[in-house]
Design an enzyme around this catalytic site. Sequence first.
Site, PDB file in Angstrom:
ATOM      1  CE  LYS A  40      -6.531  -0.733   6.737  1.00  0.00           C
ATOM      2  NZ  LYS A  40      -5.625  -0.471   5.662  1.00  0.00           N
ATOM      3  CD  GLU A  66      -2.820   0.755   2.390  1.00  0.00           C
ATOM      4  OE1 GLU A  66      -2.909  -0.258   3.184  1.00  0.00           O
ATOM      5  OE2 GLU A  66      -3.666   1.118   2.187  1.00  0.00           O
ATOM      6  CG  ASP A 114       4.332 -14.062  14.799  1.00  0.00           C
ATOM      7  OD1 ASP A 114       3.033 -13.610  14.005  1.00  0.00           O
ATOM      8  OD2 ASP A 114       4.069 -15.053  15.275  1.00  0.00           O
ATOM      9  CG  HIS A 144      -6.123   6.550   0.581  1.00  0.00           C
ATOM     10  ND1 HIS A 144      -6.286   5.420   0.963  1.00  0.00           N
ATOM     11  CD2 HIS A 144      -4.732   6.712   1.319  1.00  0.00           C
ATOM     12  CE1 HIS A 144      -5.482   5.700   2.162  1.00  0.00           C
ATOM     13  NE2 HIS A 144      -5.068   6.483   2.644  1.00  0.00           N
TER      14      HIS A 144
HETATM   15  C1  MEV Z   1      -6.129   3.850   5.768  1.00  0.00           C
HETATM   16  O1  MEV Z   1      -5.571   2.603   5.412  1.00  0.00           O
HETATM   17  C2  MEV Z   1      -6.382   3.623   7.549  1.00  0.00           C
HETATM   18  C3  MEV Z   1      -6.549   5.078   7.647  1.00  0.00           C
HETATM   19  O2  MEV Z   1      -8.082   4.772   7.240  1.00  0.00           O
HETATM   20  C4  MEV Z   1      -6.543   5.096   9.257  1.00  0.00           C
HETATM   21  C5  MEV Z   1      -7.120   6.251   9.958  1.00  0.00           C
HETATM   22  O3  MEV Z   1      -8.530   6.399   9.278  1.00  0.00           O
HETATM   23  O4  MEV Z   1      -6.878   6.633  10.611  1.00  0.00           O
HETATM   24  C6  MEV Z   1      -6.647   5.801   6.834  1.00  0.00           C
END
Ligand code: MEV
Length: 406
Positions: A246, A69, A262, A359
């Site tokens: 995430k 990514e 790991d 993005h």
């Molecule tokens: C995208 O891979 C991760 C985000 O959604 C994290 C977030 O919203 O804090 C940009």
Amino acid sequence: MKFYQLPPTERRTELAKDGADLLDVEPAELERLNEMSENVVSEIVLPLSVIKDALVNGKKWTIPMATEEASVVAAANHGMSVFKKAGGVTAESDRTGIYGQIVLEVGDAFSLKKFEKAFPDYIALANQEFASLVRHGGGLKEITAEQKGHLVYLLALVDPAEAMGANKTNAILEFLAQKMEFFPGVTAKLFAILSNYPSQITMAKVKIPVDLLGKSQEAGLAVAQKMALLAKIGEEDVYRATTNNKGIMNGVDAALIATGNDYRAVEAASHALAVKNGRYASLSHWAVDGNFLTGEVKLPLAIGVVGGSISARPDIRQSYSILGKIKAKELAELIASVGLANNFAALNAISTKGIQAGHMRLQSRNVAMNLDATDEEKEAVYQLMISQQKYGESAAEDFLKELRGR
Ligand code: MEV
């Protein structure tokens, strides 16, 4: 012969008969991969990227990241460059050890008090048996126990020195459990295995002057306040918390994969830590403090710089050649800092221009490269997408038509 007993070339032939279209892999490489895993048929390759000039605990580092990514690498670099301007990240890893769990079944003759008195002897025995770990600076540190009816839950804390320590911890636990089975009143050993419960806790912190976040002090303060509010929502709302985490794991996993660690263990432990107060919450905390935005993240990083497959994998060894000489504690501190940098970049983008712009821009190269066109046309379409800020597939097709019509 069963499928798993076949040489990898024959497994490939079998799959090809069923229509699989496998990449060409050099025979020597296929053999090497076959030694690493089971049922190997091919390989998956990830780009190895870096964060340049990360400033952590006053030292500059180049940090490897393995991810497909593009925006994760861009976000980490952006976050780290702001952190560097703000004086860098302060990080601290408490490498106190990883947990192992033994559960024993006991009868009425069992006395927990007497059992606990024997713990120093068990520790001494294990450290004698695993003397090489002790020589490397680790060893079994502590045993604690809790009795619930006819079950005794033991926790053993093992300092794995410079390794992640899963195999060594399991070996120590099995050794201990075998000895403990003979303790008066113990009727059976139920299991002995390491626990991925949060341990090796690592903290990374930054303090960013708000003027680094906007064109003026006032604009920067407004951005910082939005970022802190977004972070606060992550501490209270599970939908946002999951996404926030995430974003942190985007950077953490990429650094873990690049350094042969790991990531499944770190993910499992991180989610346990995120729910420590009985409610899933964000792993980071951001606040406005006068003219500063402060941020911190706390992560369980049971990682190592030796052991596992680290030295056997040339792809991983190249990451260590990028890092230079590094201790497990320092690597944990870098990885927590990367998580914080990715989190910062995400909060910052969401609070300002939105996440999609960056993005899409990064994805546009892939979109252009997927066109049914010559290399020159693809490059020209990509340049048009960037200059005109139109990043979707249909925009790419329109640009191609336009180019061909000229
Ligand atoms: C995208 O891979 C991760 C985000 O959604 C994290 C977030 O919203 O804090 C940009």
